[in-house]
Design a protein around this motif. Structure first.
Motif, PDB file in Angstrom:
ATOM      1  N   ASP A   1     -10.233 -20.141 -25.820  1.00 20.41           N
ATOM      2  CA  ASP A   1      -9.743 -20.660 -26.018  1.00 20.41           C
ATOM      3  C   ASP A   1      -9.409 -19.487 -27.954  1.00 20.41           C
ATOM      4  N   PRO A   2      -8.196 -19.747 -28.167  1.00 27.92           N
ATOM      5  CA  PRO A   2      -7.598 -18.627 -29.239  1.00 27.92           C
ATOM      6  C   PRO A   2      -7.712 -18.894 -30.546  1.00 27.92           C
ATOM      7  N   ALA A   3      -8.136 -19.920 -30.437  1.00 27.45           N
ATOM      8  CA  ALA A   3      -9.311 -20.395 -31.868  1.00 27.45           C
ATOM      9  C   ALA A   3     -10.743 -21.126 -31.427  1.00 27.45           C
ATOM     10  N   TYR A   4     -11.300 -20.043 -30.647  1.00 22.61           N
ATOM     11  CA  TYR A   4     -12.988 -20.184 -30.702  1.00 22.61           C
ATOM     12  C   TYR A   4     -13.429 -20.149 -31.512  1.00 22.61           C
ATOM     13  N   SER A   5     -13.374 -18.481 -31.251  1.00 20.11           N
ATOM     14  CA  SER A   5     -14.140 -17.562 -32.280  1.00 20.11           C
ATOM     15  C   SER A   5     -14.132 -18.477 -33.660  1.00 20.11           C
ATOM     16  N   PHE A   6     -12.594 -18.780 -34.629  1.00 17.37           N
ATOM     17  CA  PHE A   6     -12.562 -19.283 -35.543  1.00 17.37           C
ATOM     18  C   PHE A   6     -13.279 -20.548 -36.211  1.00 17.37           C
ATOM     19  N   ILE A   7     -13.436 -21.408 -35.476  1.00 16.48           N
ATOM     20  CA  ILE A   7     -14.164 -22.845 -34.968  1.00 16.48           C
ATOM     21  C   ILE A   7     -16.103 -22.544 -35.207  1.00 16.48           C
ATOM     22  N   ARG A   8     -15.660 -21.593 -34.460  1.00 13.19           N
ATOM     23  CA  ARG A   8     -17.400 -21.112 -34.111  1.00 13.19           C
ATOM     24  C   ARG A   8     -17.628 -20.472 -35.060  1.00 13.19           C
ATOM     25  N   ALA A   9     -16.884 -20.014 -35.900  1.00 13.35           N
ATOM     26  CA  ALA A   9     -17.280 -18.933 -37.727  1.00 13.35           C
ATOM     27  C   ALA A   9     -17.475 -20.440 -38.185  1.00 13.35           C
ATOM     28  N   ILE A  10     -16.602 -21.399 -38.514  1.00 13.57           N
ATOM     29  CA  ILE A  10     -16.684 -22.515 -39.512  1.00 13.57           C
ATOM     30  C   ILE A  10     -17.685 -23.119 -39.209  1.00 13.57           C
ATOM     31  N   ARG A  11     -17.975 -23.644 -38.136  1.00 15.78           N
ATOM     32  CA  ARG A  11     -19.354 -24.199 -37.855  1.00 15.78           C
ATOM     33  C   ARG A  11     -20.301 -23.844 -38.687  1.00 15.78           C
ATOM     34  N   THR A  12     -20.416 -22.233 -38.340  1.00 19.00           N
ATOM     35  CA  THR A  12     -21.683 -21.844 -38.896  1.00 19.00           C
ATOM     36  C   THR A  12     -21.771 -21.515 -40.624  1.00 19.00           C
ATOM     37  N   VAL A  13     -20.957 -22.187 -40.922  1.00 17.42           N
ATOM     38  CA  VAL A  13     -20.432 -21.784 -42.412  1.00 17.42           C
ATOM     39  C   VAL A  13     -20.550 -22.883 -42.702  1.00 17.42           C
ATOM     40  N   ASN A  14     -20.561 -23.834 -41.693  1.00 18.92           N
ATOM     41  CA  ASN A  14     -21.121 -25.032 -42.191  1.00 18.92           C
ATOM     42  C   ASN A  14     -22.619 -25.583 -42.478  1.00 18.92           C
ATOM     43  N   GLU A  15     -23.125 -25.472 -41.304  1.00 19.93           N
ATOM     44  CA  GLU A  15     -24.457 -24.806 -41.723  1.00 19.93           C
ATOM     45  C   GLU A  15     -25.498 -24.611 -42.554  1.00 19.93           C
ATOM     46  N   THR A  16     -24.475 -23.286 -42.909  1.00 18.16           N
ATOM     47  CA  THR A  16     -25.199 -22.387 -43.994  1.00 18.16           C
ATOM     48  C   THR A  16     -24.878 -23.511 -45.252  1.00 18.16           C
ATOM     49  N   VAL A  17     -23.661 -23.904 -45.412  1.00 19.87           N
ATOM     50  CA  VAL A  17     -23.591 -24.959 -46.400  1.00 19.87           C
ATOM     51  C   VAL A  17     -24.117 -25.960 -46.810  1.00 19.87           C
ATOM     52  N   ARG A  18     -24.893 -26.815 -45.163  1.00 28.20           N
ATOM     53  CA  ARG A  18     -25.675 -27.779 -45.365  1.00 28.20           C
ATOM     54  C   ARG A  18     -27.846 -26.865 -46.104  1.00 28.20           C
ATOM     55  N   LYS A  19     -27.703 -25.973 -45.016  1.00 25.70           N
ATOM     56  CA  LYS A  19     -29.124 -25.787 -45.978  1.00 25.70           C
ATOM     57  C   LYS A  19     -29.013 -25.030 -47.336  1.00 25.70           C
ATOM     58  N   ALA A  20     -28.059 -24.420 -48.354  1.00 31.37           N
ATOM     59  CA  ALA A  20     -27.832 -24.560 -49.756  1.00 31.37           C
ATOM     60  C   ALA A  20     -27.862 -25.581 -49.783  1.00 31.37           C
TER      61      ALA A  20
END
Length: 271
Positions: free
Chosen positions: A242-261
């Protein structure tokens, strides 16, 4: 008290701050067990206000939004439980949006700073996470105050060698970030550029997390069509290819980092 997450860029118009704040807060709210508030530091209208509804662009906000809360602040009547009454519900029991005003603000900069600070402090007393899109630049007093008060700062930078060098060498690096937890997002990221995240880390010996947020035409369309809420409702149907797949995956990675921080992973482990 809730956590204050401040989105900031050292330069205007290139960091994608508002777009990043909307995307990250929206997906975090939908996928995590928290009640969030998304807002900005402009007492007047911000583009963030239009991402979720077309109607907000044409109406006044005398009985809702920052303008209405401003009156409570000036009367010393604002309580944490008051905040939701002046917001728009984006995702029920998940995320509210506190919008600005179409009216010109005539207060002094110090009065505006006091208003914003009081609203956000009260919001932390009601919400688990408060996401704030703040003014760009290194000299704005409101932004400097929020950078200092934040539990986490999300620095939004373009994939631009000149800007990156000035940030990492100190010209664009505010003193408020020293000894402050922060992460860096490279907005509208192009993976085929020579300025990859790996090369940026190597060149500037960066120890803080640097994460890419790739450009997404479908997310851009959602912002332009005032349908960001609907865009993230559909993420579970987005598959590889899907055209938005890499974008959504990147946002999920950011949110995982936010949770840890923010130490939220440790809190859940404790539960």
């Amino acid at each position: 008290m809730g956590k204050l997450i401040v989105f900031w860029s050292p330069i205007h118009g290139q960091g994608g701050t508002s777009a990043n704040a909307a995307a990250i807060a929206s997906l975090f709210s939908l996928e995590q067990s928290s009640h969030s508030l998304l807002t900005h530091t402009q007492l007047t209208y911000s583009p963030l206000d239009s991402y979720y509804s077309k109607e907000k662009r044409a109406v006044g906000f005398e009985n809702s939004g920052i303008q209405a809360l401003e009156r409570k602040v000036k009367s010393n009547l604002l309580q944490p439980e008051d905040i939701p009454d002046y917001t728009d519900t984006i995702y029920k029991r998940k995320m509210d949006l506190l919008i600005g005003s179409l009216k010109e603000n005539e207060d002094s900069a110090s009065d505006n700073l006091r208003t914003i600070s009081r609203i956000l402090y009260s919001a932390k007393g009601h919400y688990d996470t408060v996401w704030v899109d703040t003014h760009a630049g290194v000299h704005n007093e409101t932004s400097k105050t929020l950078l200092e008060a934040a539990d986490l700062v999300v620095v939004c930078l373009p994939q631009n060698k000149y800007v990156l060098e000035r940030f990492f060498t100190g010209d664009y690096f505010p003193s408020e970030l020293r000894n402050k937890p922060y992460i860096i997002l490279i907005s509208r990221y192009e993976e085929n550029s020579s300025l990859t995240v790996r090369n940026i880390k190597r060149a500037h010996k960066v120890k803080v997390p640097i994460l890419p947020v790739p450009f997404s035409p479908t997310y851009l369309d959602a912002m332009n069509n005032h349908s960001v809420a609907e865009f993230f409702y559909r993420v579970n149907r987005i598959q590889n290819g899907d055209p938005a797949y890499s974008f959504i995956r990147a946002i999920r990675t950011v949110n995982e980092t936010v949770r840890k921080a923010l130490g939220l992973d440790k809190e859940e482990d404790g539960l």
